[in-house]
Write a protein that holds these residues in place. Structure first.
Motif, PDB file in Angstrom:
ATOM      1  N   ASP B  19       0.842  -1.190   0.000  1.00  9.10           N
ATOM      2  CA  ASP B  19       0.000   0.000   0.000  1.00  9.10           C
ATOM      3  C   ASP B  19       0.881   1.245   0.000  1.00  9.10           C
ATOM      4  O   ASP B  19       0.572   2.239  -0.629  1.00  9.10           O
ATOM      5  CB  ASP B  19      -0.922  -0.021   1.226  1.00  9.10           C
ATOM      6  CG  ASP B  19      -1.735  -1.301   1.296  1.00  9.10           C
ATOM      7  OD1 ASP B  19      -2.441  -1.609   0.323  1.00  9.10           O
ATOM      8  OD2 ASP B  19      -1.637  -2.020   2.303  1.00  9.10           O
ATOM      9  N   VAL B  20       1.975   1.192   0.743  1.00 11.52           N
ATOM     10  CA  VAL B  20       2.990   2.240   0.747  1.00 11.52           C
ATOM     11  C   VAL B  20       4.335   1.529   0.686  1.00 11.52           C
ATOM     12  O   VAL B  20       4.633   0.692   1.550  1.00 11.52           O
ATOM     13  CB  VAL B  20       2.923   3.106   2.031  1.00 11.52           C
ATOM     14  CG1 VAL B  20       4.045   4.145   2.027  1.00 11.52           C
ATOM     15  CG2 VAL B  20       1.559   3.766   2.171  1.00 11.52           C
ATOM     16  N   ALA B  27       6.986   0.723   5.511  1.00  7.56           N
ATOM     17  CA  ALA B  27       6.151   0.229   4.424  1.00  7.56           C
ATOM     18  C   ALA B  27       4.815  -0.191   5.040  1.00  7.56           C
ATOM     19  O   ALA B  27       4.769  -0.636   6.191  1.00  7.56           O
ATOM     20  CB  ALA B  27       6.802  -0.961   3.747  1.00  7.56           C
ATOM     21  N   ILE B  28       3.748  -0.021   4.271  1.00  9.17           N
ATOM     22  CA  ILE B  28       2.428  -0.470   4.721  1.00  9.17           C
ATOM     23  C   ILE B  28       1.968  -1.550   3.757  1.00  9.17           C
ATOM     24  O   ILE B  28       1.982  -1.345   2.538  1.00  9.17           O
ATOM     25  CB  ILE B  28       1.407   0.697   4.735  1.00  9.17           C
ATOM     26  CG1 ILE B  28       1.942   1.887   5.551  1.00  9.17           C
ATOM     27  CG2 ILE B  28       0.067   0.207   5.275  1.00  9.17           C
ATOM     28  CD1 ILE B  28       2.025   1.666   7.034  1.00  9.17           C
ATOM     29  N   TRP B  29       1.592  -2.689   4.306  1.00  8.90           N
ATOM     30  CA  TRP B  29       1.220  -3.824   3.456  1.00  8.90           C
ATOM     31  C   TRP B  29       0.071  -4.585   4.108  1.00  8.90           C
ATOM     32  O   TRP B  29       0.039  -4.753   5.325  1.00  8.90           O
ATOM     33  CB  TRP B  29       2.436  -4.751   3.268  1.00  8.90           C
ATOM     34  CG  TRP B  29       2.140  -6.005   2.506  1.00  8.90           C
ATOM     35  CD1 TRP B  29       1.611  -6.095   1.255  1.00  8.90           C
ATOM     36  CD2 TRP B  29       2.342  -7.357   2.961  1.00  8.90           C
ATOM     37  NE1 TRP B  29       1.487  -7.415   0.893  1.00  8.90           N
ATOM     38  CE2 TRP B  29       1.930  -8.209   1.911  1.00  8.90           C
ATOM     39  CE3 TRP B  29       2.841  -7.918   4.129  1.00  8.90           C
ATOM     40  CZ2 TRP B  29       1.990  -9.597   2.012  1.00  8.90           C
ATOM     41  CZ3 TRP B  29       2.910  -9.298   4.230  1.00  8.90           C
ATOM     42  CH2 TRP B  29       2.485 -10.125   3.176  1.00  8.90           C
TER      43      TRP B  29
END
Lengths: 319, 319
Positions: B19-20, B27-29
């Motif tokens: 996602d980021v 990091a966004i996951w």
């Protein structure tokens, strides 16, 4: 002591969060439904990120703290981490101290060591940390809007002050040095504040390379600028309460010292009450230091509202 | 070239799974619902895990391959990874080669680089890899049962053969050396096989420290023993097809050479057809080399069924 003994003695503990912890090819872990993962990695190298003489307990703390600080900056709750460690030799005293400092901080935040690697080599500590954030609630660097207030948490500049003393550039009273050194060696990741600011802060980053450098990341990602009131940043060092730091040195340490692991964040002016409530809830002080502007660039104002020239550079490992 | 330029030029690509991705504090996951995460970390140190003269393209491949191999051993599907890199200097040629090899393998398996760290220091490559496995389907080391067949994937011993030649302990025909060296420098993680063996294999591990050592982990975790038929392991080296390796050397390389990144696994005798089907589906050869015994310990049998003494030691970084 062999590699597996070393892991068994100093790092393996019963799995609580993980379905399978240390000891298989992979750790197996089930995140909570309705959450996104926030994931970050930091590597610490002897002589670069820490002095070879540092107390291993403090080094264990700091190694995890700098990683947790990245989770704090997204408003995430820490869950699990992995540790890869290159060691020149299997030194039991060092390992006992390092693991003690590491686990004290991990336990304080409910963050479980689920895996990693151990090898022989020049001292290098590489941690990957994983946290959870409710879906779509992560605070990113890209959300700052013109007119937002600009804040920092806690204290800035003490770590750099201690480093200057370690390097022999300045001489400090012993009590001031000890206090500054504690801030350098035992940073407290602002996890409670970061979580409390979800839904309040529009953008957030942690301060590792210096306030101006890390604020710069927010400004670039958000395509905005900022004004900082230098009267608000003058006394941000923790040691300022007991000691008068020369103004130029204080300005250098606070604005671009680095190694602070505080949060810089933005929030709409109408959310000032919510920001103060979040800070109170997290038992963490916040200081409003300026505001976001529509025009790009960073302007510093003195006590008379006049712009001040600045030539601060962010830390760069290869510059 | 500064730290951020380096990341931008060689490592930052548009986020697809994340996602980021690279460029925020974390990091966004968002993992898939109904799956568990399989997570592993490996650290590679110059002079310890690779020679300073290695082609950086191959090193980039191998750095990720050894991590993916751990996911394969759990039957997981790779999703994302983080790379922490300590570099003596920002060498553009080296970085171009390393990132090329890294991304070629990452892309082949749909595994996305979502974060990491870059710092100055003695060359050190620390990767954390994350995969997904449907809930409760991860293949662990602890599931082997007495009577199960014992298998290995692919080829064993070539990497060690190449290392012996690099060390000047043996001399090899050029074509044999090149083939063995390719196996050492470009291991292929057996991801398709690992995933195909979910629900078939009762226990599985990857072979990084040598067959006997890594099998030992399965035996210990499963509280069982094993018998190995040495006639089945005699020709496991890839170079055996074209070159007759002295029997003692072959035995040493195959049984305890290490650096193979193949899978050792167990499955019930009645599942032989399923194992062959999984191998065919994954286009990966498997060899049945023995079976699991109720009594602990490891017994090697020669062509006459007689037990053979063995003194093989698994690799230990601090032994």
């Amino acid at each position: 002591m062999g590699e597996f003994d070393l892991i068994e003695r100093f790092f393996k503990r019963p799995a609580r969060q993980a379905d399978v912890g240390i000891g298989d090819d992979c750790a197996i872990w089930t995140p909570q439904p309705g959450h996104q993962l926030a994931i970050s990695a930091d590597m610490l190298v002897e002589g670069r990120h820490f002095l070879s003489t540092v107390d291993p307990v403090r080094l264990g703390h700091k190694s995890l703290a700098v990683n947790l600080s990245d989770l704090a900056a997204c408003g995430a709750t820490p869950r699990v981490f992995l540790l890869s460690l290159a060691l020149p030799r299997a030194d039991e005293n060092w390992l006992a101290g390092f693991s003690t400092g590491l686990f004290q901080l991990a336990d304080a935040h409910g963050c479980e060591l689920i895996g990693g690697d151990t090898t022989q080599g020049p001292l290098n500590i590489a941690i990957t940390v994983m946290g959870e954030v409710p879906c779509a609630q992560a605070v990113l660097r890209s959300g700052a809007r013109a007119g937002d207030d600009l804040y920092v948490s806690g204290y800035l500049g003490d770590a750099r002050l201690a480093l200057e003393a370690f390097r022999g550039h300045i001489s400090l009273p012993q009590s001031v040095f000890d206090a500054a050194r504690l801030r350098m060696e035992m940073p407290e990741p602002r996890l409670a504040l970061g979580q409390s600011l979800r839904g309040v802060a529009t953008a957030m980053a942690d301060i590792s390379d210096g306030l101006l450098g890390d604020l710069g990341h927010i400004l670039k990602a958000s395509k905005v600028g900022a004004e900082i009131d230098l009267t608000a940043t003058a006394d941000l060092m923790a040691v300022s309460a007991d000691w008068k730091c020369p103004a130029d040195l204080a300005s250098h340490c606070v604005l671009s010292g680095g190694d602070d692991y505080e949060l810089v964040f933005t929030a709409p002016a109408e959310a000032r009450g919510l920001v103060l409530a979040a800070a109170a809830h997290a038992h963490t002080r916040v200081t409003r230091i300026g505001q976001i502007t529509p025009a790009p660039g960073l302007v510093l104002h003195d006590a008379h509202g006049q712009p001040v020239q600045h030539h601060h550079r962010s830390f760069d490992h290869f510059a």
